[in-house]
Enzyme design. Structure first.
Site, PDB file in Angstrom:
ATOM      1  N   ARG A 161       0.766  -1.232  -0.080  1.00  0.00           N
ATOM      2  CA  ARG A 161      -0.028   0.063   0.073  1.00  0.00           C
ATOM      3  C   ARG A 161       0.932   1.351   0.093  1.00  0.00           C
ATOM      4  NH1 ARG A 161      -4.859   1.339   4.250  1.00  0.00           N
ATOM      5  NH2 ARG A 161      -3.066   1.211   5.870  1.00  0.00           N
ATOM      6  N   ASP A 442      -3.821   3.031  14.140  1.00  0.00           N
ATOM      7  CA  ASP A 442      -3.106   3.767  13.093  1.00  0.00           C
ATOM      8  C   ASP A 442      -3.584   5.083  12.673  1.00  0.00           C
ATOM      9  OD1 ASP A 442      -5.340   3.376  11.478  1.00  0.00           O
ATOM     10  OD2 ASP A 442      -4.194   1.873   9.977  1.00  0.00           O
TER      11      ASP A 442
END
Length: 540
Positions: A161, A442
């Site tokens: 990603r 996160d």
């Protein structure tokens, strides 16, 4: 080494020499010169769209692409090698230990993350590239603290990603302009590894984050075609799964698949960022106020509609409909509490597989067994493309339904402040993935906490006790919570905590919340890495 290209940092110099080779930088420069103007125009289009929504324009499916949605005959590319069965995917940052553990976890794939679970210090970004390079070639084995880390014979399939289109990479400039963080992460990984991956039986596979419009998917598709031609591999070798983690993208799911159809491997429910985007994009709508974060579950109306539409859309076009993250981590010292948490994981994964998802996400290797057992029991084949969900009828109003049972409580305010301060201070210190209250947090959850606090202050919301939520009230709670953050998140430095406190206090007073805290606070990382001041945008 390369005309027009400057690297503004000397950190991780040995890694830079391995990753930022002359030919890789030439490729990056070619991507920048070809696509940067389009990227910038799409970012301006985001701002224009937000102004229209602020003025009362409705969110809706794009009328100009009605023919794409209506045409039944087009399908996306068949699953690429290694992506036929994705029932459990583990995600995490690209540090060397995490890469080995994730690849050995028993999950089907590993999403190596340069985005929300990584703090984009230049050392993290470049060392991460080296770690993936070594892992692909089975050269990543190492020892530390008396323990050996060695890849198994059949590691998980690797998916990467890159950062979103909105982020710059200020430590690298081309023709006196910072390059796109997306293109930097993509270019270095793709250039060094695409042919090697194909030779080893898989391919260059990606997760694409934070898109808001199908034209942003078109840009990625153009990048893919350019890149495959540049190194001489067949078009369609790349595969990309798009995270539907913004409210605008939920209205463009089918179009996003159409734009990427020769490279698409499906869509993913990016649940936490989606909640963040739901608040942020509807910032001018007081009807869209949400209660405590813990009450915004996957079964509330707007989240349920989003899930059902995503599964229907993917299976209509014969690609994977991936479920969301199980952020829970094991509680080692309390078996009873651990079982309660693991039961929540089981129920969440059961909901996903019975809804028709083709796979799910986990954040910790020890969760793999639970997720795998649920999907093995209820998904007998490699996927569930045959579950068409033709019963689903999702209108724009369903995706916008703000009715969420719950209250705004003092505990909710305190929890948001604690998460925001702990995560953001850790991020500035170079750590983008931290355990808090037995959840792996996160940037997405930190973003929810930030915009919720802003929303509650902006619209004069009240606690369930009747107390008004003002900026002064939030300031008071911040000052109460801040001294304990270093216990919550060991390793946080006083200077970074002060930056974070000042940032959060400024955010709740803004007319509109900033788009991304990672964009706001990137200058602190850039300064530490030695980037030139002219590329450091104001953090506040």
């Amino acid at each position: 080494m390369v005309n027009g290209v400057e690297v503004q940092s000397k950190v991780a110099q040995q890694a830079q020499e391995k990753a930022l080779t002359e030919d890789a930088l030439q490729f990056l420069a070619a991507l920048h010169r070809t696509f940067e103007s389009t990227r910038q125009s799409l970012l301006v289009a985001r701002e224009d769209a937000q102004r229209r929504w602020d003025s009362g324009a409705p969110f809706d499916f794009p009328p100009e692409t009605a023919h794409v949605r209506a045409e039944p005959s087009w399908h996306c590319a068949p699953p690429a090698p290694g992506l036929e069965d994705r029932r459990v995917e583990i995600t995490g940052p690209t540090d060397r230990k995490m890469v080995v553990n994730a690849l050995n976890s028993g999950a089907k794939t590993f999403m190596a993350d340069f985005e929300d679970s990584s703090s984009p210090t230049f050392a993290n970004m470049v060392n991460g590239q080296v770690n993936l390079y070594d892992a692909i070639r089975r050269q990543i084995d190492f020892e530390t603290g008396g323990k050996s880390y060695k890849l198994t014979d059949k590691p998980a399939v690797l998916i990467v990603r890159p950062r979103g289109w909105h982020l710059d990479e200020p430590r690298v400039t081309v023709d006196n302009a910072p390059v796109s963080g997306s293109l930097f992460d993509f270019a270095i990984y793709f250039y060094h590894n695409a042919k090697e991956l194909v030779k080893r039986g898989t391919g260059p596979y990606f997760y694409l984050p934070k898109m808001e419009h199908y034209l942003e998917a078109r840009l990625w598709n153009d990048v893919f075609n350019f890149s495959q031609s540049y190194i001489g591999i067949p078009h369609g070798t790349i595969r990309a799964t798009v995270l539907i983690e913004t409210l605008p993208a939920a209205f463009h799911m089918e179009e996003i698949l159409f734009e990427l159809r020769t490279h698409s491997s499906g869509l993913n429910c990016g649940r936490w960022d989606y909640i963040f985007s739901f608040i942020k994009k509807r910032r001018a709508d007081r009807v869209a106020i949400l209660p405590d974060r813990k009450d915004v579950s996957m079964t509330v109306p707007f989240m349920d509609a989003y899930v059902r539409l995503l599964i229907q859309t993917c299976h209509k076009r014969k690609v994977a409909a991936m479920g969301g993250m199980a952020a829970q981590i094991p509680i080692k010292d309390d078996p009873k509490a651990n079982e309660e948490v693991m039961e929540k994981v089981r129920q969440d994964k059961l909901r996903e597989v019975t809804a028709g998802h083709d796979g799910t996400w986990i954040a910790h290797p020890l969760i793999n067994k639970i997720a795998m057992e649920i999907f093995n029991k209820h998904m007998l084949g490699p996927n569930q493309y045959h579950i068409r969900r033709e019963d689903v009828k999702v209108a724009a109003a369903d995706l916008l339904n703000p009715k969420v049972p719950g209250k705004i409580t003092e505990d909710g305010v305190r929890s948001n402040i604690s998460c925001s301060l702990a995560y953001t201070a850790s991020w500035i210190g170079g750590n983008g993935c931290i355990p808090l209250n037995y959840l792996m947090e996160d940037a997405a959850t930190a973003e929810i906490t930030r915009v919720q606090l802003w929303q509650w202050v902006k619209y004069g919301c009240r606690l369930d006790t009747g107390e008004l939520i003002t900026a002064a009230y939030v300031d008071k709670v911040i000052d109460q919570v801040a001294p304990g953050i270093k216990k919550t998140a060991p390793g946080v430095k006083d200077d970074n905590l002060k930056i974070t406190v000042d940032y959060l206090k400024s955010q709740i007073r803004k007319e509109w919340p900033s788009e991304f805290l990672t964009s706001d606070l990137m200058p602190h990382l850039a300064i530490a890495d030695g980037a030139e001041p002219k590329w450091q945008k104001s953090a506040l």
